[in-house]
Design a protein around this motif. Sequence first.
Motif, PDB file in Angstrom:
ATOM      1  N   GLY A  66       8.317   1.768 -22.369  1.00  0.00           N
ATOM      2  CA  GLY A  66       8.319   0.816 -20.855  1.00  0.00           C
ATOM      3  C   GLY A  66       7.290   1.266 -19.982  1.00  0.00           C
ATOM      4  N   GLU A  67       7.171   0.340 -18.938  1.00  0.00           N
ATOM      5  CA  GLU A  67       6.187   0.898 -17.915  1.00  0.00           C
ATOM      6  C   GLU A  67       5.198   2.100 -18.031  1.00  0.00           C
ATOM      7  OE1 GLU A  67       4.549  -0.932 -14.056  1.00  0.00           O
ATOM      8  OE2 GLU A  67       6.594  -0.310 -13.848  1.00  0.00           O
ATOM      9  N   VAL A  68       3.787   1.687 -18.124  1.00  0.00           N
ATOM     10  CA  VAL A  68       3.080   2.848 -17.930  1.00  0.00           C
ATOM     11  C   VAL A  68       2.845   3.325 -16.157  1.00  0.00           C
ATOM     12  CG1 VAL A  68       0.755   4.201 -18.337  1.00  0.00           C
ATOM     13  CG2 VAL A  68       1.930   2.770 -20.034  1.00  0.00           C
ATOM     14  N   LYS A  69       2.991   4.335 -15.971  1.00  0.00           N
ATOM     15  CA  LYS A  69       2.480   5.014 -14.593  1.00  0.00           C
ATOM     16  C   LYS A  69       1.805   5.992 -14.710  1.00  0.00           C
ATOM     17  CE  LYS A  69       7.079   2.628 -13.370  1.00  0.00           C
ATOM     18  NZ  LYS A  69       8.753   3.558 -12.648  1.00  0.00           N
ATOM     19  N   VAL A  70       1.213   6.434 -13.433  1.00  0.00           N
ATOM     20  CA  VAL A  70       0.360   7.337 -13.439  1.00  0.00           C
ATOM     21  C   VAL A  70       0.484   7.913 -12.302  1.00  0.00           C
ATOM     22  CG1 VAL A  70      -2.239   7.977 -12.389  1.00  0.00           C
ATOM     23  CG2 VAL A  70      -1.893   6.083 -14.027  1.00  0.00           C
ATOM     24  N   LEU A  71       1.215   9.568 -13.034  1.00  0.00           N
ATOM     25  CA  LEU A  71       1.254  10.088 -11.821  1.00  0.00           C
ATOM     26  C   LEU A  71       0.222  10.675 -11.217  1.00  0.00           C
ATOM     27  CD1 LEU A  71       3.677  12.219 -10.375  1.00  0.00           C
ATOM     28  CD2 LEU A  71       2.979  13.835 -12.504  1.00  0.00           C
ATOM     29  N   LEU A  72      -0.004  10.669  -9.328  1.00  0.00           N
ATOM     30  CA  LEU A  72      -1.417  11.301  -9.324  1.00  0.00           C
ATOM     31  C   LEU A  72      -0.574  12.252  -7.589  1.00  0.00           C
ATOM     32  CD1 LEU A  72      -2.775   7.336  -7.792  1.00  0.00           C
ATOM     33  CD2 LEU A  72      -3.202   8.989 -10.017  1.00  0.00           C
ATOM     34  N   ILE A  73      -1.541  12.874  -7.286  1.00  0.00           N
ATOM     35  CA  ILE A  73      -1.204  13.866  -6.313  1.00  0.00           C
ATOM     36  C   ILE A  73      -2.830  13.728  -4.980  1.00  0.00           C
ATOM     37  CG2 ILE A  73      -2.308  15.879  -7.851  1.00  0.00           C
ATOM     38  CD1 ILE A  73       0.104  17.932  -5.658  1.00  0.00           C
ATOM     39  N   ASN A  74      -2.741  14.055  -4.327  1.00  0.00           N
ATOM     40  CA  ASN A  74      -3.357  13.915  -3.354  1.00  0.00           C
ATOM     41  C   ASN A  74      -4.410  15.404  -2.849  1.00  0.00           C
ATOM     42  OD1 ASN A  74      -5.574  14.134  -0.958  1.00  0.00           O
ATOM     43  ND2 ASN A  74      -4.469  13.031   0.777  1.00  0.00           N
ATOM     44  N   LEU A  75      -5.038  15.760  -3.566  1.00  0.00           N
ATOM     45  CA  LEU A  75      -5.700  17.193  -3.312  1.00  0.00           C
ATOM     46  C   LEU A  75      -6.594  17.679  -2.258  1.00  0.00           C
ATOM     47  CD1 LEU A  75      -5.730  18.929  -6.996  1.00  0.00           C
ATOM     48  CD2 LEU A  75      -4.106  19.323  -4.964  1.00  0.00           C
ATOM     49  N   PRO A  81       1.049  -1.536   0.037  1.00  0.00           N
ATOM     50  CA  PRO A  81       0.073  -0.182   0.333  1.00  0.00           C
ATOM     51  C   PRO A  81       0.901   1.331  -0.084  1.00  0.00           C
ATOM     52  CG  PRO A  81      -1.107  -1.706   2.168  1.00  0.00           C
ATOM     53  CD  PRO A  81       0.119  -2.226   1.269  1.00  0.00           C
ATOM     54  N   VAL A  82       0.432   2.010  -0.545  1.00  0.00           N
ATOM     55  CA  VAL A  82       0.781   3.438  -0.994  1.00  0.00           C
ATOM     56  C   VAL A  82       0.102   5.080  -0.500  1.00  0.00           C
ATOM     57  CG1 VAL A  82       2.174   5.398  -2.705  1.00  0.00           C
ATOM     58  CG2 VAL A  82       2.213   2.844  -2.503  1.00  0.00           C
ATOM     59  N   VAL A  83       0.685   5.296   0.298  1.00  0.00           N
ATOM     60  CA  VAL A  83       0.086   6.901   1.705  1.00  0.00           C
ATOM     61  C   VAL A  83       0.291   7.824   0.397  1.00  0.00           C
ATOM     62  CG1 VAL A  83      -0.666   7.530   3.630  1.00  0.00           C
ATOM     63  CG2 VAL A  83      -0.215   5.165   3.005  1.00  0.00           C
ATOM     64  N   LEU A  84      -1.041   8.085  -0.187  1.00  0.00           N
ATOM     65  CA  LEU A  84      -0.613   9.636  -0.348  1.00  0.00           C
ATOM     66  C   LEU A  84      -1.018  10.489   0.720  1.00  0.00           C
ATOM     67  CD1 LEU A  84      -1.479  10.248  -4.073  1.00  0.00           C
ATOM     68  CD2 LEU A  84       0.385  10.658  -2.728  1.00  0.00           C
ATOM     69  N   GLN A  85      -0.195  11.497   0.861  1.00  0.00           N
ATOM     70  CA  GLN A  85      -0.510  12.383   2.294  1.00  0.00           C
ATOM     71  C   GLN A  85      -1.386  13.990   1.489  1.00  0.00           C
ATOM     72  OE1 GLN A  85      -0.408  12.187   5.627  1.00  0.00           O
ATOM     73  NE2 GLN A  85       0.248  10.689   5.258  1.00  0.00           N
ATOM     74  N   PHE A 115      -4.471   9.201   1.511  1.00  0.00           N
ATOM     75  CA  PHE A 115      -5.605   8.974   1.113  1.00  0.00           C
ATOM     76  C   PHE A 115      -4.753   7.375   0.506  1.00  0.00           C
ATOM     77  CE2 PHE A 115      -6.818   6.773  -3.253  1.00  0.00           C
ATOM     78  CZ  PHE A 115      -8.370   6.664  -2.808  1.00  0.00           C
ATOM     79  N   THR A 116      -4.973   5.917   0.658  1.00  0.00           N
ATOM     80  CA  THR A 116      -4.198   4.272   0.347  1.00  0.00           C
ATOM     81  C   THR A 116      -4.129   4.003  -0.905  1.00  0.00           C
ATOM     82  OG1 THR A 116      -3.849   4.739   3.184  1.00  0.00           O
ATOM     83  CG2 THR A 116      -3.179   2.759   1.906  1.00  0.00           C
ATOM     84  N   ILE A 117      -3.482   3.927  -1.796  1.00  0.00           N
ATOM     85  CA  ILE A 117      -4.026   3.027  -2.934  1.00  0.00           C
ATOM     86  C   ILE A 117      -3.168   1.784  -2.123  1.00  0.00           C
ATOM     87  CG2 ILE A 117      -2.911   3.440  -5.162  1.00  0.00           C
ATOM     88  CD1 ILE A 117      -1.770   6.292  -4.762  1.00  0.00           C
ATOM     89  N   ILE A 118      -4.104   0.752  -2.661  1.00  0.00           N
ATOM     90  CA  ILE A 118      -3.577  -0.922  -2.762  1.00  0.00           C
ATOM     91  C   ILE A 118      -3.684  -1.382  -4.601  1.00  0.00           C
ATOM     92  CG2 ILE A 118      -5.242  -0.644  -0.868  1.00  0.00           C
ATOM     93  CD1 ILE A 118      -6.867  -2.130  -1.596  1.00  0.00           C
TER      94      ILE A 118
END
Length: 159
Positions: free
Chosen positions: A103-112, A49-53, A117-120
């Motif tokens: 290359g691997e497709v990646k998504v640049l997310l931001i927590n506004l 899990p990745v937590v976005l503050q 918010f936890t990404i699983i």
Amino acid sequence: MIKQRRKSGGINLFQVLFKRLKGNEDIAIPRKMSEWAAGFDLQAAVSEPVVLQPGERKLIPTGFAMAMPGELEAQIRPRSGLAYKHGITCLNSPGTIDADYRGEVKVLLINLGQEPFTIIRGERIAQMLFQIVPAVSIIESEDLPETVRGAGGFGHTGV
């Protein structure tokens, strides 16, 4: 070889190849969630899990690479539900993936949002739309044709 082909009824159908990257067999390749959906949902291929503050941004892997014809680009866009409910959106939106990227497709997310918010793993985090890229020729010129608007910029039309 990637190619464009004609589908019955005169609709263009482009073939896009997806390669699931090692260790991501459990992550679905992008898919539409309804018959008339414009975008293909992308899942998070995070190993834990990745937590976005609030205010934080992170690059989230999707677990796949792809190859598409040169006439296409892929655009990465936010999912409206994540944006509305949690303030999670994509930076550089829409983000462009060029046809020659492998290359691997990646998504640049931001927590506004106001809360962490936890990404699983396997969570739908964004959507990908394919667009046709027109062939364009740039021509330098000393003069440009006149229009009613002219050089009027931001807010010029009163909106």
